[in-house]
Each structure stands twice: as structure tokens, then as C-alpha cells.
Design an enzyme around this catalytic site. Structure first.
Site, short mmCIF file in Angstrom:
data_model
loop_
_atom_site.label_atom_id
_atom_site.label_comp_id
_atom_site.label_asym_id
_atom_site.label_seq_id
_atom_site.Cartn_x
_atom_site.Cartn_y
_atom_site.Cartn_z
N GLY A 12 -22.78 16.92 13.44
CA GLY A 12 -23.15 17.50 14.71
C GLY A 12 -23.69 16.43 15.64
O GLY A 12 -23.84 15.27 15.25
N ASP A 13 -23.91 16.80 16.91
CA ASP A 13 -24.47 15.90 17.91
C ASP A 13 -23.56 14.69 18.16
O ASP A 13 -24.04 13.60 18.48
CB ASP A 13 -25.87 15.39 17.51
CG ASP A 13 -26.80 16.52 17.16
OD1 ASP A 13 -26.79 17.52 17.88
OD2 ASP A 13 -27.51 16.41 16.14
N LYS A 16 -20.02 16.28 21.63
CA LYS A 16 -18.97 17.27 21.93
C LYS A 16 -19.09 17.79 23.35
O LYS A 16 -18.10 18.08 23.99
CB LYS A 16 -19.09 18.47 20.97
CG LYS A 16 -18.62 18.19 19.57
CD LYS A 16 -18.60 19.45 18.72
CE LYS A 16 -19.98 19.96 18.37
NZ LYS A 16 -20.77 19.10 17.48
N ASN A 38 -28.14 27.73 17.69
CA ASN A 38 -28.63 26.51 17.04
C ASN A 38 -27.97 25.27 17.65
O ASN A 38 -28.48 24.16 17.54
CB ASN A 38 -28.37 26.55 15.53
CG ASN A 38 -26.93 26.91 15.17
OD1 ASN A 38 -26.17 27.36 16.02
ND2 ASN A 38 -26.57 26.74 13.91
N GLY A 40 -26.60 22.84 20.75
CA GLY A 40 -27.23 22.54 22.03
C GLY A 40 -26.53 21.40 22.71
O GLY A 40 -26.26 20.40 22.08
N HIS A 41 -26.17 21.60 23.98
CA HIS A 41 -25.73 20.43 24.72
C HIS A 41 -26.04 20.53 26.19
O HIS A 41 -26.25 21.60 26.73
CB HIS A 41 -24.27 20.08 24.45
CG HIS A 41 -23.32 21.19 24.64
ND1 HIS A 41 -22.64 21.76 23.60
CD2 HIS A 41 -22.93 21.80 25.76
CE1 HIS A 41 -21.88 22.71 24.07
NE2 HIS A 41 -22.03 22.75 25.37
N GLN A 224 -21.89 22.24 15.74
CA GLN A 224 -22.28 21.45 14.55
C GLN A 224 -21.11 20.52 14.15
O GLN A 224 -20.35 20.13 15.01
CB GLN A 224 -22.70 22.36 13.40
CG GLN A 224 -24.01 23.12 13.64
CD GLN A 224 -23.80 24.44 14.35
OE1 GLN A 224 -22.94 25.20 14.00
NE2 GLN A 224 -24.61 24.74 15.35
N LYS A 331 -19.91 7.05 22.29
CA LYS A 331 -21.08 6.18 22.21
C LYS A 331 -20.79 4.79 21.63
O LYS A 331 -21.65 4.20 20.95
CB LYS A 331 -22.19 6.88 21.42
CG LYS A 331 -22.72 8.11 22.15
CD LYS A 331 -23.94 8.65 21.48
CE LYS A 331 -24.98 9.10 22.46
NZ LYS A 331 -26.19 9.60 21.85
N SER A 413 -14.97 7.60 24.62
CA SER A 413 -15.96 7.88 25.65
C SER A 413 -16.90 6.68 25.74
O SER A 413 -17.47 6.26 24.73
CB SER A 413 -16.72 9.14 25.26
OG SER A 413 -17.92 9.22 25.95
N THR A 414 -17.08 6.13 26.93
CA THR A 414 -17.84 4.88 27.04
C THR A 414 -19.17 5.02 27.79
O THR A 414 -19.85 4.03 28.02
CB THR A 414 -16.98 3.78 27.70
OG1 THR A 414 -16.51 4.27 28.95
CG2 THR A 414 -15.81 3.39 26.82
#
Ligand code: IMP
Length: 430
Positions: A12-13, A16, A38, A40-41, A224, A331, A413-414
Site C-alpha cells: 500500500g501507499d 496510487k 482505511n 487514504g490519498h 492497499q 518516487k 512518475s517523477t
């Protein structure tokens, strides 16, 4: 027209939110099929920040239909709070652009109370849940005692079902030494919220069938990640639903051919919140630095995320168990400036090398990562919008990851900015 499912390929995290938002601008319908509030974004659109937990990302965009499928566990109070917060920002949210499956099971106050009481009782052995009642609500669904959204239309049925539910839950509360609940504790708030949520209730499978036949593009938004999947994750340190793309169909009421392309999201390194095994975790300055550079704090609970090197064995497993066609790597810029970067390419378990993550909890905790070490890069990858702008070493890193996980990188993704995305394969292309 290929429909696309976006799923997390780690814990998760993975970022997305940005990718789903990027893709949702090109979809007609966005469907949540598992999990609950549960997840979160944070989305930033035209400088306005939106925090979403339960609502599909399409809800903040004009002319999209957002759908909460039957595979979700639905907290009606969290739903109304989130709808109101989005409305306050000037976004129109109505039953015309947001629908909820009438057969969705509800998360009730009894579930979050049980979630918290159980975690407390477990002490050091706790799972580290979000405390939102997700697990207990799924348990009630599978045990066939859940109260579903459609039950709110019939008060006599509701009263009966609440009685049966409490007979079970109060026995658990007694055993845990937690306060018991009365029928009124459940019924009063439900009767109050019912007129607010029922207008959104819909026969989702039917509407999705019509939309599919009309050639609309559907985006399935997973929450998730694969390693938190109830079957394929680091059990018991997992969430209580199938997070893999195979659940997109069952969790929304469509057939297995509903999904044409599965996009798995993963970070160029690994993070995890909550307890459980994490072979490549870095408990040193490098882990701290990755956490700081990557701003690794949870959106829902604010907890600090554990950080470690990229685990290619685990992501390859996610590719296989989830039928992932391509990866969105996020990232990469967090790794800018490191002298060397490590990638886990295998595990050692009790002196033997293995090329998969075992299921047994003891083995999961004991495996030691086997690393390959890469030379880092000094120039920044941040904000790059084409391959040509990336440092040669970064390209080498990405290409090697593709080989190790046996899936192509479809998107890179940069930065958190929407347009700082390098597209290699269009997931929506036929
Ligand atoms: P639950 O889903 O609240 O039952 O939590 C079970 C496990 O899943 C815990 O380790 C949580 O930290 C983790 N978890 C649940 N939702 C998310 C998420 O959206 N991102 C990352 N971890 C999550």
C-alpha cells in the site's frame, strides 16, 4: 476498449492516488471494489487539495460516474462526512455521479470498537490496523450476519438483524472486558443516517453492465497492496480483503473479462505501515533518509512508515498473483543522490536460496534478503517527462527492475505533480 484495474504491488501507499487520478481523467467510470475508509490519498487538482478515503478518485472530476462496489465495506457516517467535505470545496456530488452497491455490507460502531479492543488485547502482537473496523466488518459479511445498505429500507428486518449481530458481538466484548452495546446504540444512528445514504444506493452490477455495453471506459481503483492481500499477503499482518485485481470483477459485480489491463503500482523502494515482516527494511540512517525524502507518513493515521530497499522478489510475486500487465514506478526521485542503491533479488531461508516469498509466518520473518548493488546517480530525476531527461544510471536501474520483476514499466512518475509522468504504454489502449 480495455478497462483498467490499478492495484498496489507492495504494502500500500505506493502512490496510487496520483496514477489513479491521472488515469481517471481518461475514464468514464471509476469503481472501488474492496477495502473501505482505511485507504487514504490526497489529490491536488488546480491547486485544491482533496483527501479521500472511501470515495473513488473520480468523484472530484466533472462528468465521471463514481461507484462503490459490493466488495467494499461501507461506513455510512464516514461516507457522508467525506461527501460533505468534498461538497464544501465546491464539487457537485449527487446520486447522479456517485452510486453505492445496495448489497454493500456496512461498517457499524460495533466494528471499530471491536477492532480497537482486539488490538489493545493483543499488545505487542498487534496487527497495527487502522482501527476503522475493516476486519470485523468483513468477518460479519463472511459469517452471513452483516447488515447491508439495502437492509436500511426495512426497519423490521433491521431490528432483527441488529439483535442477532449484538448477540455475537456482546459475547466478544464481554470476553475482552470491553463495554457492551445496546440495540439503540446501533439502531438510532442508523435510522438517522439512512435517509442521507439511501439516495446513493443502486443496482451497481446492472448499471456497470449497461455502461460496459455502451463502450464506456471503466477504471477499477484498488486500495492497499498485494502484500496486504488476505490470501497472498504477509498473513496475518494483512487487511481483510483480496487486494489483487482478480477481485475487481467479484467486488463490483462484473465477469472476469471486465478487466483488460492490470496496472500495478510500486515505489522505487519499499515502505510498510503497521506490524509484520519486512525483509528489506532499513533500520539505519539510510532508512531514515528515504523516509524523510519520501515524506513517508500515513494519510489516514499519520503513522511513520517503515522504509527499505526495493524488493524485486516480492514485486515479481505480486505481478504473478495479481496478473499485473505493467508497472507504474513511483518516487524514483527519492533515490536521487545515493552513492549506491540496493535491490533484493532473492532470499536466503535457513541457509538455502529461494526465489519466492514463503507463506509460513515464521519463514516470512526469517528470510534474509540477497542484494544486488547498483551505482547511484547524482543528477536529479525529479520532474523528468521523458526517458531522455533521466540520468543513464537511473535508466539502467529501471530497466533492471523490469527484468527482475518480469513486467514492463508502463509509467514512471517523477514527482507528485500530475504531468511529471513518463508514459511508455497506454493502459487504456486496446
Ligand atoms: P486494516 O485494513 O485497518 O484492518 O489494517 C490491516 C493492515 O493493513 C495494517 O497493517 C494497516 O496498516 C494496513 N493498511 C490498511 N489500509 C492501508 C492503506 O491504505 N495503506 C497502507 N496500509 C494499509
Amino acid at each position: 476498449m480495455a478497462n483498467v484495474a490499478v492495484v498496489g504491488a507492495q504494502w500500500g501507499d505506493e502512490g496510487k492516488g496520483k496514477i489513479v487520478d491521472w488515469l481517471s481523467s481518461r475514464a468514464d467510470v471509476v469503481v472501488r471494489f474492496q477495502g473501505g475508509h482505511n485507504a487514504g490519498h490526497t489529490l491536488v487538482i488546480n491547486g485544491v487539495e482533496y483527501k479521500l478515503s472511501l470515495l473513488p478518485s473520480g468523484v472530484v472530476r466533472q462528468n465521471k460516474l463514481s461507484v462503490i462496489g459490493n466488495g467494499v465495506v461501507f461506513d455510512p457516517w464516514a461516507f457522508i462526512r467525506e461527501v460533505n467535505a468534498i461538497k464544501e470545496k465546491g464539487v457537485s456530488v449527487t446520486p447522479e455521479n456517485l452510486i453505492v452497491a445496495e448489497n454493500v455490507p456496512l461498517i457499524l460502531p460495533v466494528h471499530s470498537a471491536l477492532d480497537k479492543a482486539r488490538e489493545e488485547a493483543k499488545g505487542a502482537g498487534k496487527i497495527g490496523t487502522t482501527g476503522r473496523g475493516i476486519g470485523p466488518a468483513y468477518e460479519d459479511k463472511v459469517a452471513r450476519r452483516a447488515i447491508r445498505l439495502c437492509d436500511l429500507t426495512d426497519d423490521a428486518v433491521l431490528v432483527e438483524k441488529v439483535d442477532a449481530l449484538l448477540a455475537h458481538h456482546n459475547a466478544l466484548f464481554r470476553a475482552l472486558g470491553a463495554p457492551e452495546m445496546t440495540p439503540a446504540d446501533i439502531l438510532d444512528p442508523l435510522r438517522e443516517i439512512a435517509p442521507q445514504v439511501l439516495p446513493y444506493a443502486a443496482v451497481v452490477w446492472k448499471q456497470l453492465d449497461e455502461l460496459r455495453r455502451a463502450g464506456k471506459r471503466i477504471l477499477f481503483e484498488g486500495a492497499q497492496g498485494t502484500m496486504l492481500d488476505i490470501d497472498h499477503g504477509t498473513y496475518p499482518y494483512v487487511t481483510s480483503s483480496n487486494t489483487v485485481a482478480g477481485n475487481a470483477a467479484a467486488g463490483s459485480g462484473m465477469g472476469p473479462r471486465a478487466v483488460g489491463y492490470v496496472l500495478g503500482i510500486c515505489k522505487a523502494y519499499t515502505t510498510r505501515v503497521g506490524s509484520g515482516p519486512f525483509p528489506t527494511e532499513l533500520l539505519d540512517d539510510i532508512g531514515e533518509l528515504i523516509g524523510q525524502k519520501g515524506k513517508e507518513f500515513g494519510v489516514v493515521t499519520g503513522r511513520k512508515r517503515r522504509c527499505g530497499w526495493f524488493d524485486a522478489v516480492m514485486v515479481r510475486q505480486a505481478v504473478k498473483t495479481g496478473g499485473i500487465d505493467g508497472i507504474a514506478l513511483t518516487k524514483l526521485d527519492v533515490l536521487d543522490g545515493f552513492d549506491e542503491i540496493k535491490v533484493c533479488v532473492g532470499y536466503k531461508l535457513d541457509g538455502k536460496e529461494i526465489d519466492y516469498y514463503p507463506s509460513n509466518a515464521g519463514s516470512q520473518a526469517r528470510v534474509e534478503p540477497i542484494y544486488e548493488t547498483f551505482e547511484g546517480w547524482k543528477d536529479t530525476t525529479r520532474g523528468a517527462r521523458s526517458w531522455a531527461e533521466l540520468p543513464a544510471q537511473a535508466v539502467k536501474y529501471v530497466r533492471h527492475i523490469e527484468e527482475l520483476i518480469q513486467a514492463p514499466v508502463a509509467l514512471l512518475s517523477t514527482s507528485p505533480e500530475r504531468d511529471d509522468t513518463i508514459l511508455m504504454t497506454d493502459p487504456f489502449a486496446d
